[in-house]
Scaffold this motif. Structure first.
Motif, short mmCIF file in Angstrom:
data_model
loop_
_atom_site.label_atom_id
_atom_site.label_comp_id
_atom_site.label_asym_id
_atom_site.label_seq_id
_atom_site.Cartn_x
_atom_site.Cartn_y
_atom_site.Cartn_z
N ASN A 117 13.99 -14.88 -13.13
CA ASN A 117 13.69 -15.58 -11.89
C ASN A 117 12.47 -16.46 -12.09
N ARG A 118 12.68 -17.76 -12.00
CA ARG A 118 11.64 -18.73 -12.29
C ARG A 118 10.60 -18.82 -11.17
N GLY A 119 9.50 -19.46 -11.48
CA GLY A 119 8.48 -19.73 -10.47
C GLY A 119 8.67 -21.10 -9.85
N GLY A 120 7.67 -21.55 -9.14
CA GLY A 120 7.72 -22.87 -8.52
C GLY A 120 8.42 -22.87 -7.18
N ASN A 121 8.65 -24.07 -6.69
CA ASN A 121 9.37 -24.23 -5.42
C ASN A 121 10.02 -25.61 -5.42
N GLY A 122 11.17 -25.70 -4.77
CA GLY A 122 11.90 -26.95 -4.80
C GLY A 122 12.25 -27.34 -6.23
N THR A 123 12.00 -28.60 -6.59
CA THR A 123 12.28 -29.04 -7.96
C THR A 123 11.14 -28.68 -8.91
N TYR A 124 9.97 -28.36 -8.37
CA TYR A 124 8.84 -27.99 -9.21
C TYR A 124 9.10 -26.62 -9.85
N GLY A 125 9.07 -26.58 -11.16
CA GLY A 125 9.32 -25.34 -11.87
C GLY A 125 10.77 -25.13 -12.28
N ARG A 126 11.65 -26.09 -11.95
CA ARG A 126 13.05 -25.94 -12.34
C ARG A 126 13.17 -25.88 -13.86
N LEU A 127 14.10 -25.07 -14.33
CA LEU A 127 14.33 -24.93 -15.75
C LEU A 127 14.97 -26.20 -16.30
N ASP A 128 14.58 -26.57 -17.52
CA ASP A 128 15.16 -27.73 -18.17
C ASP A 128 15.57 -27.35 -19.60
N SER A 129 16.05 -28.33 -20.36
CA SER A 129 16.60 -28.02 -21.68
C SER A 129 15.54 -27.54 -22.66
N LEU A 130 14.29 -27.95 -22.48
CA LEU A 130 13.24 -27.44 -23.36
C LEU A 130 12.92 -25.99 -23.01
N GLN A 131 12.85 -25.68 -21.72
CA GLN A 131 12.56 -24.31 -21.33
C GLN A 131 13.69 -23.35 -21.70
N VAL A 132 14.91 -23.86 -21.81
CA VAL A 132 16.00 -23.02 -22.30
C VAL A 132 15.65 -22.48 -23.68
N PHE A 133 15.10 -23.35 -24.54
CA PHE A 133 14.71 -22.92 -25.88
C PHE A 133 13.51 -21.98 -25.84
N LEU A 134 12.55 -22.28 -25.01
CA LEU A 134 11.30 -21.53 -25.04
C LEU A 134 11.32 -20.24 -24.23
N LYS A 135 12.19 -20.15 -23.22
CA LYS A 135 12.18 -18.98 -22.35
C LYS A 135 13.47 -18.17 -22.39
N LEU A 136 14.62 -18.83 -22.35
CA LEU A 136 15.88 -18.09 -22.21
C LEU A 136 16.48 -17.66 -23.54
N LEU A 137 16.51 -18.54 -24.52
CA LEU A 137 17.14 -18.19 -25.79
C LEU A 137 16.47 -17.00 -26.48
N PRO A 138 15.13 -16.90 -26.48
CA PRO A 138 14.52 -15.72 -27.12
C PRO A 138 14.93 -14.41 -26.46
N LEU A 139 15.15 -14.42 -25.15
CA LEU A 139 15.59 -13.21 -24.46
C LEU A 139 17.03 -12.88 -24.83
N ALA A 140 17.87 -13.92 -24.93
CA ALA A 140 19.26 -13.70 -25.34
C ALA A 140 19.31 -13.17 -26.76
N LYS A 141 18.42 -13.67 -27.62
CA LYS A 141 18.36 -13.21 -29.01
C LYS A 141 18.10 -11.70 -29.07
N ALA A 142 17.32 -11.20 -28.13
CA ALA A 142 16.97 -9.78 -28.12
C ALA A 142 18.14 -8.90 -27.73
N GLY A 143 19.29 -9.51 -27.42
CA GLY A 143 20.49 -8.72 -27.14
C GLY A 143 20.84 -8.62 -25.68
#
Length: 332
Positions: A117-143
């Motif tokens: 669950n991301r932070g921010g509000n409205g469009t501020y803090g929305r996930l983008d393609s860079l954050q996919v690499f930095l935040k989501l993929l490492p968690l998926a890697k962990a299984g």
């Protein structure tokens, strides 16, 4: 400062390079649409060109992006992970989000669900393609099968947008290869509020963790009064009953309604200038009073994003989720 933040996150991704192969999993038909995260940027050059030159009003150089996600890492991610941008119906709203998972292994074992669950509000803090690499993929890697909602455009900061997370969880549990007995919530900043509100409504959350999380909006407003502009713009009926609007969104005020056996990990930077560290300490005290399983870690001198301790924080989160089963049993 920006380099320090992204470099810390890059360390997280650098740890996420195992060998995983197989066919991509598919999401259920209940998703209105699903698109490969890299469909519009199938090669490294086009992906680099898609990254904005500024992030949070700060410049983001091409050289820095290349250092964070080099061509080799991009190629690996494309082969090792199934990453989908999805849309789904939540009430009368169409909401977008991400579904990321390792491509099916030879054993085709069911993986736990991790809801970010991301932070921010409205469009501020929305996930983008860079954050996919930095935040989501490492968690998926962990299984984990990692899902993240962008929340509805008409964001109510803890109102009907909580339904967006609830709906995404239900759709995700219907996907093949997802273990419906292991559901984890990870909330950052405002995302902690969302996680608490989701957990109060569900009886199937295994454990949750927060990063710089807010649990008392009333106390937080007194400490950071500029947030009233956000609340007034987004929370329906805010001016007519401010106390009720903020109290409903403040888990500290109703912590006893959280699942009694759900372990809660609270990570907070002592120098956080967005959410007061006393918020986390107060929530920890309340959980202790209720004899609930919890752990509080305060990082001296660190900020809202735990930039100085991100690697250690990620290890704490993954260990917390890994050991959540025994913690739950001990709490019963």
């Amino acid at each position: 400062m920006l380099r320090t933040l992204l470099a810390a996150l890059a360390v997280t991704f650098a740890l996420a390079l195992p060998a995983i192969a197989g066919k991509p999993a598919t999401a259920p038909a209940a998703f209105l649409s699903q698109t490969d995260c890299f469909e519009a940027t199938p090669d490294y050059t086009s992906w680099l060109a898609s990254i904005p030159q500024r992030i949070e009003d700060r410049p983001l150089s091409r050289a820095l992006v290349e250092s964070l996600v080099p061509a080799k890492a991009f190629a690996f991610a494309r082969s090792a992970f199934d990453c989908r941008i999805v849309t789904y119906a939540s009430g009368e709203q169409t909401v977008s989000g991400y579904v990321v998972r390792p491509k099916a292994s030879a054993t085709a074992r069911e993986l736990p669900l991790l809801v970010y669950n991301r932070g921010g509000n409205g469009t501020y803090g929305r996930l983008d393609s860079l954050q996919v690499f930095l935040k989501l993929l490492p968690l998926a890697k962990a299984g984990y099968v990692v899902v993240a909602s962008q929340y509805r455009d008409s964001d109510e900061f803890g109102g009907k947008d909580v339904d967006d997370v609830m709906r995404l969880i239900d759709l995700s549990l219907a996907m093949p290869g997802v273990d419906d007995g292991r559901i984890f919530l990870l909330g950052q900043s405002r995302g902690a509020m969302m996680s608490y509100m989701v957990a109060r409504q569900r009886g199937d959350v295994t454990a949750m963790a927060t990063i710089g999380g807010v649990s008392d909006l009333l106390a937080g407003l007194a400490w950071r009064p500029e947030m009233e502009r956000v609340y007034r713009a987004r929370i329906p009926g805010y001016d007519s009953n401010k106390q009720a609007a903020l109290g409903t969104r403040s888990a500290l005020r109703w912590a006893e309604q959280l699942p009694a056996d759900m372990p809660v990990l609270l990570l907070h930077g002592e120098a956080d200038d967005r959410v007061n560290v006393e918020d986390a300490r107060a929530m920890a005290d309340r959980l202790r009073q209720l004899e609930r399983p919890y752990k509080l870690i305060v990082y001296p001198g660190d900020d809202h994003g735990l930039r100085q301790n991100w690697r250690a924080a990620r290890t704490e989160i993954l260990d917390w989720f890994k050991n959540a089963g025994p913690l739950r049993k001990g709490a019963k």
